[in-house]
Design a protein around this motif. Structure first.
Motif, mmCIF file in Angstrom:
data_model
loop_
_atom_site.group_PDB
_atom_site.id
_atom_site.type_symbol
_atom_site.label_atom_id
_atom_site.label_comp_id
_atom_site.label_asym_id
_atom_site.label_seq_id
_atom_site.Cartn_x
_atom_site.Cartn_y
_atom_site.Cartn_z
ATOM 1 N N LYS A 1 0.820 -1.214 0.000
ATOM 2 C CA LYS A 1 0.000 0.000 0.000
ATOM 3 C C LYS A 1 0.857 1.270 0.000
ATOM 4 O O LYS A 1 0.446 2.296 -0.528
ATOM 5 C CB LYS A 1 -0.940 -0.005 1.212
ATOM 6 N N LEU A 2 2.025 1.183 0.597
ATOM 7 C CA LEU A 2 2.944 2.317 0.507
ATOM 8 C C LEU A 2 3.481 2.445 -0.914
ATOM 9 O O LEU A 2 3.668 3.538 -1.424
ATOM 10 C CB LEU A 2 4.122 2.120 1.468
ATOM 11 N N MET A 3 3.705 1.299 -1.539
ATOM 12 C CA MET A 3 4.268 1.266 -2.888
ATOM 13 C C MET A 3 3.276 1.808 -3.915
ATOM 14 O O MET A 3 3.637 2.510 -4.837
ATOM 15 C CB MET A 3 4.656 -0.186 -3.209
ATOM 16 N N ASP A 4 1.976 1.483 -3.725
ATOM 17 C CA ASP A 4 0.968 1.829 -4.729
ATOM 18 C C ASP A 4 -0.154 2.634 -4.070
ATOM 19 O O ASP A 4 -1.017 2.066 -3.396
ATOM 20 C CB ASP A 4 0.407 0.536 -5.336
ATOM 21 N N PRO A 5 -0.169 3.954 -4.264
ATOM 22 C CA PRO A 5 -1.163 4.798 -3.584
ATOM 23 C C PRO A 5 -2.609 4.431 -3.938
ATOM 24 O O PRO A 5 -3.525 4.752 -3.173
ATOM 25 C CB PRO A 5 -0.824 6.213 -4.061
ATOM 26 N N ARG A 6 -2.821 3.714 -5.046
ATOM 27 C CA ARG A 6 -4.196 3.333 -5.417
ATOM 28 C C ARG A 6 -4.785 2.336 -4.427
ATOM 29 O O ARG A 6 -5.991 2.136 -4.376
ATOM 30 C CB ARG A 6 -4.203 2.697 -6.821
ATOM 31 N N LEU A 7 -3.913 1.678 -3.648
ATOM 32 C CA LEU A 7 -4.393 0.657 -2.714
ATOM 33 C C LEU A 7 -4.640 1.216 -1.305
ATOM 34 O O LEU A 7 -5.161 0.508 -0.446
ATOM 35 C CB LEU A 7 -3.362 -0.486 -2.609
ATOM 36 N N ARG A 8 -4.259 2.462 -1.081
ATOM 37 C CA ARG A 8 -4.419 3.011 0.268
ATOM 38 C C ARG A 8 -5.890 3.314 0.534
ATOM 39 O O ARG A 8 -6.658 3.580 -0.382
ATOM 40 C CB ARG A 8 -3.575 4.284 0.430
ATOM 41 N N THR A 9 -6.284 3.252 1.817
ATOM 42 C CA THR A 9 -7.664 3.522 2.222
ATOM 43 C C THR A 9 -7.612 4.496 3.394
ATOM 44 O O THR A 9 -6.545 4.709 3.977
ATOM 45 C CB THR A 9 -8.350 2.227 2.700
ATOM 46 N N PRO A 10 -8.760 5.076 3.777
ATOM 47 C CA PRO A 10 -8.735 5.961 4.948
ATOM 48 C C PRO A 10 -8.217 5.227 6.187
ATOM 49 O O PRO A 10 -7.523 5.812 7.027
ATOM 50 C CB PRO A 10 -10.205 6.353 5.119
ATOM 51 N N ARG A 11 -8.509 3.938 6.296
ATOM 52 C CA ARG A 11 -8.023 3.178 7.452
ATOM 53 C C ARG A 11 -6.525 2.889 7.350
ATOM 54 O O ARG A 11 -5.831 2.743 8.348
ATOM 55 C CB ARG A 11 -8.791 1.849 7.536
ATOM 56 N N LEU B 1 2.609 7.579 -9.850
ATOM 57 C CA LEU B 1 1.197 7.643 -10.236
ATOM 58 C C LEU B 1 0.730 9.077 -10.437
ATOM 59 O O LEU B 1 -0.410 9.313 -10.825
ATOM 60 C CB LEU B 1 0.321 6.973 -9.163
ATOM 61 N N GLY B 2 1.584 10.043 -10.136
ATOM 62 C CA GLY B 2 1.198 11.445 -10.275
ATOM 63 C C GLY B 2 1.418 11.921 -11.697
ATOM 64 O O GLY B 2 1.480 11.126 -12.638
ATOM 65 N N ASP B 3 1.552 13.246 -11.865
ATOM 66 C CA ASP B 3 1.826 13.760 -13.196
ATOM 67 C C ASP B 3 3.253 13.407 -13.558
ATOM 68 O O ASP B 3 3.967 12.831 -12.770
ATOM 69 C CB ASP B 3 1.549 15.260 -13.236
ATOM 70 N N MET B 4 3.653 13.732 -14.756
ATOM 71 C CA MET B 4 4.961 13.312 -15.247
ATOM 72 C C MET B 4 6.045 13.560 -14.191
ATOM 73 O O MET B 4 6.001 14.546 -13.470
ATOM 74 C CB MET B 4 5.301 14.088 -16.522
ATOM 75 N N PRO B 5 7.001 12.647 -14.087
ATOM 76 C CA PRO B 5 8.024 12.758 -13.044
ATOM 77 C C PRO B 5 8.744 14.110 -13.097
ATOM 78 O O PRO B 5 9.030 14.615 -14.183
ATOM 79 C CB PRO B 5 8.983 11.616 -13.380
ATOM 80 N N PRO B 6 9.032 14.656 -11.943
ATOM 81 C CA PRO B 6 9.592 16.010 -11.879
ATOM 82 C C PRO B 6 11.091 16.040 -12.105
ATOM 83 O O PRO B 6 11.827 16.621 -11.331
ATOM 84 C CB PRO B 6 9.221 16.445 -10.462
ATOM 85 N N PRO C 1 2.778 2.144 -11.478
ATOM 86 C CA PRO C 1 3.818 2.012 -10.450
ATOM 87 C C PRO C 1 5.235 1.825 -11.001
ATOM 88 O O PRO C 1 6.185 2.396 -10.478
ATOM 89 C CB PRO C 1 3.354 0.789 -9.638
ATOM 90 N N PHE C 2 5.394 1.028 -12.045
ATOM 91 C CA PHE C 2 6.735 0.816 -12.580
ATOM 92 C C PHE C 2 6.831 1.293 -14.031
ATOM 93 O O PHE C 2 7.452 0.658 -14.885
ATOM 94 C CB PHE C 2 7.143 -0.652 -12.400
ATOM 95 N N GLY C 3 6.197 2.445 -14.280
ATOM 96 C CA GLY C 3 6.193 3.021 -15.628
ATOM 97 C C GLY C 3 7.584 3.423 -16.090
ATOM 98 O O GLY C 3 7.918 3.271 -17.266
#
Ligand SMILES: [Zn+2]
Length: 795
Positions: A116-126, A412-417, A479-481
């Motif tokens: 869940k740390l690796m992939d923010p799509r898996l995080r939940t409020p809990r 997972l955000g916008d293009m890497p900075p 995640p590994f784009g």
């Protein structure tokens, strides 16, 4: 192959209610002090086998390592041992999970936190970012001795495991509470015995301390740590499938050895160049941890610690973790003669790349005075470096997890900075391809490295071409784009020189890793908006590779020459033939020298090897039965074989052996050319292929490219006897990926020639047609040369 959920079955939830875990009570290990049995109940390697790990001239066998870890795991609640599978030669492949017993009891929970740390799509409020950081552990993968002649790691793993299992001091407890260590005692268990058996058999003989006369990994030898994106070997797949993929460790401690005449140990920072898709967070955290380790070691009195030397950050074939969220702390300790000590006089110390071992500089601040250097010293250095890594990683647990979460957010955000060039949004891969098995291998390879592959849901137009709905799509925003991008794009290796006007700065490994060119698959790059896509596809299977007329038949009698001065390319050749299920016979020096080869073989392959090595073989301290190479009788036997109608295939440098020893009317135009005038140390180079030639009758790559690695290039001396099958392209069609200096010397020169001699043929490959088991695009040229049209049917 192991399933990714294999851990679930084995984890016992025994000491803590699930609700307590969910409520975050595991934070920093405060709630759960380390539970230990009295240390005297733990087995010791010395008690079991009569010598301490790291004793000069004493190498443990793989059975001893296995039995010791088995006994330790049975006695210590801090150690869980798992067998991930069998090696190529059938030995058990092990990993020890080492942590506080309370952490080990909830491994699956910690794996979920990692995910869940690796992939923010898996995080939940809990399971919010902040809660996960609070609860998570720093996961460290330790990989020992993938290179089996770098023998220190066999014992360093034993010493580290003992210390972690036994220690009750505050420092050890802090490490155990804050980190989960995945310790792989050897990444190549077969090599532990191949090298160990050879070493023990040569003790007290002139050959003591020499390398064995065979590859220490059955197929890959030293290239076994260049397999990290191709995953061709089971040992690579165990570590990827069972450790990298389920855990994506924050830190990888990769234990190696270097030559013996410069620094005593290398620790990152690495040298330039940096692969452009590596997130700079990982570059800087690798740098920081490397300097912390060096600081600790120097404080403890270790000398000869070098940073920013020799090793670079370019190829994902070695730097897999850096494109998978893990800082990679490669250490390279000075070698002795296997486990036999040497005496190194100070004046014999030389320069490593980036420092002088006799001088104090910022990246080599404490000079080693010279003296005895043996197995004992190697294991001490490796243990100290690893321990320093554990301490700093445990102390900075929170910083490492924050950094880890940031990597996930960025991917997972916008293009890497970072970087100036705009990144593509996606890669489009049509499903109709000239070689369907290569397409399948490409998709398998990407998915196996955790790349999400989808299908397009509408037709898409890229660069004037229309791609049907249902084409494969690899989105870069995943995640590994960045990893996917590095494997799908063409590399632009920077022009680096030792000094202005000087020779090129040698890369540590090769400079290209473009899978579409290697595999011969058509892939389009999408700039701007990505095509609409469906859900992530399930993983495809590894293809069943076949060649009509060769696979499984034994119709063509094929010999592959194996020098006792064992070159890796010979192993890779066997790997490719075994993968395609093409029968062959291994030929040693005496088999070739014996002559009458035409009675037994239709085709003989000389894998890539220096011409002198083929001719002369081993010398020096080796037993007489292994010495001498092919010699004059071997060369005469090969010439007679061709005259009588046989086909000889010579790969890359072995072409020079064939030209000289079979007196072929072909000239290597690059012979003797200085690297300031021409240099290509592992690049993909465009060629024009005469597809009407029988050798090229199966060739079907959409963009013809060959693997050029310090290779020869040919001029034809007698056109009556030599036909050109492939020629190097000119201009922008020439260097397709990697690095090439002095391009004009290659323009229009022959890359692949077919020489008629008597009733037979010699086919000279001025490149590596089966480079590391990857260049599917050029394998058909090998099949064509063996089949020579007869029976060569397009699949
Ligand atoms: Zn190594």
């Amino acid at each position: 192959m192991l399933t990714r959920s294999f851990l679930v079955r084995r984890v016992a939830h025994r000491s803590l209610p699930v609700a307590a875990v969910a409520a975050g009570l595991l934070a920093s290990g405060r709630v759960l002090p380390a539970q230990t049995r009295p240390a005297q109940h733990l087995p010791s390697f010395e008690q079991m086998y009569g010598f301490k790990p790291g004793t000069d001239r004493k190498l443990p066998s793989w059975k001893q390592v296995t039995d010791y870890f088995t006994a330790l795991a049975k006695a210590s609640p801090r150690v869980q041992l798992r067998t991930l599978g069998k090696t190529v030669l059938g030995r058990p492949f092990l990993v020890a999970f080492i942590s506080d017993s309370a952490n080990l009891a909830h491994l699956e929970r910690y794996r979920t936190i990692q995910r869940k740390l690796m992939d923010p799509r898996l995080r939940t409020p809990r399971d919010s970012r902040e809660q996960l950081i609070e609860q998570g552990k720093n996961v460290i993968l330790v990989t020992c001795s993938i290179h089996s002649t770098e023998v220190g790691g066999w014992s360093t793993g034993l010493v580290l495991a003992d210390r972690l299992a036994r220690g009750n001091d505050a420092e050890t407890r802090m490490i155990l509470q804050n980190t989960i260590i995945l310790l792989v005692p050897s990444q190549n268990p077969d090599g532990v015995d191949i090298v160990g058996d050879w070493y023990r058999s040569t003790l007290d003989t002139p050959a003591e301390g020499t390398s064995p006369p065979e590859l220490y990994h059955h197929y890959t030898g030293h290239d076994n740590n260049r397999d990290w994106y191709a995953f061709t070997q089971p040992e690579t797949r165990y570590v990827v499938d069972s450790l990298y993929t389920p855990w994506d460790p924050q830190i990888v401690n990769d234990i190696h050895q270097q030559g013996g005449n410069a620094g005593r140990i290398f620790i990152p920072p690495y040298m330039d160049p940096v692969e452009p898709n590596i997130d700079p967070i990982l570059t800087s955290s690798t740098n920081a941890l490397g300097m912390q380790m060096s600081w600790s070691m120097i404080q403890q009195g270790f000398t000869g610690v070098a940073n920013n030397a020799s090793y670079d950050m370019w190829s994902p074939a070695r730097q897999y973790s850096l494109v998978h969220r893990g800082a990679r702390l490669l250490t390279e300790t000075a070698s002795a003669r296997l486990a036999t000590p040497v005496n190194v006089e100070f004046d014999r110390l030389g320069t490593g790349r980036g420092y002088d071992a006799r001088e104090a500089t910022w990246n080599h601040p404490a000079v080693w005075a010279g003296g005895k250097w043996g197995y004992e010293e190697i294991v001490k250095y490796q243990t100290a470096a690893s321990w320093a890594l554990f301490v700093h990683a445990a102390r900075d647990r929170r910083a490492w997890l924050e950094s880890y979460a940031a990597l996930g957010d960025r991917a997972l955000g916008d293009m890497p900075p970072w970087g100036r060039d705009p990144w593509p949004s996606a890669f489009l891969i049509p499903k109709t391809q000239a070689n369907p098995a290569s397409l399948q291998r490409l998709i398998w390879t990407l998915q196996h490295g955790q790349v999400e592959v989808r299908e397009s849901t509408a037709p898409a137009t890229v660069g004037g071409r229309t791609f049907a709905a249902g084409s494969y799509v690899v989105l870069v925003k995943q995640p590994f784009g960045g990893y996917a991008k590095s494997l799908l794009e063409r590399q632009k290796y920077p022009n680096l020189f030792e000094y202005p006007g000087g020779p090129p700065k040698r890369p540590y490994d090769v400079t290209a890793h473009t899978l579409p060119l290697l595999f011969g698959v058509d892939v389009a790059t999408v700039m701007g908006a990505p095509p609409p896509t469906g859900a992530v596809l399930p993983e495809v299977s590894w293809p069943a590779f076949t060649v009509a007329g060769l696979s499984g038949t034994g119709v063509k009698r094929i010999g592959i020459y194996q020098s006792y001065n064992a070159p890796m390319d010979e192993g890779w050749t066997r790997y490719v033939f075994d993968t395609y299920r093409i029968p062959f016979t291994t030929l040693h020096d005496k088999d070739v020298r014996a002559g009458n080869l035409i009675a037994k073989y239709d085709a003989i392959i000389l894998p890539d090897q220096n011409a002198n090595q083929i001719a002369r073989g081993l010398g020096g301290p080796y037993p007489d039965s292994l010495k001498g190479g092919l010699g004059a009788p071997g060369a005469a036997a090969l010439a007679a074989f061709v005259e009588a109608g046989g086909t000889l295939l010579a790969f890359n440098d072995a072409s020079e052996y064939a030209i000289e020893n079979l007196e072929l009317p072909v000239r290597n135009v690059l012979q003797g050319v200085r690297n300031t005038d021409f240099y290509a140390p592992g690049s993909l180079v465009g060629v024009q292929v005469d597809r009407a030639h029988p050798v090229a009758s199966l060739f079907n790559a959409p963009v013809p490219a060959v693997w050029f690695e310090d290779s020869p290039a040919f001029d034809v001396v007698d056109p009556n006897k030599v036909t050109v099958v492939a020629r190097y392209a000119e201009g922008s069609a020439q260097l397709l990926s990697g690095w090439l200096l002095g391009a004009q010397r290659l323009s229009g020169k022959a890359a692949l020639v077919d020489v008629t001699k008597g009733k037979g043929h010699v086919v000279l490959f001025g490149f590596r047609p089966q480079y590391r088991g990857q260049s599917e695009a050029t394998y058909p040229l090998i099949w064509g040369a063996i089949l020579r049209g007869a029976g060569a049917v397009r699949p």
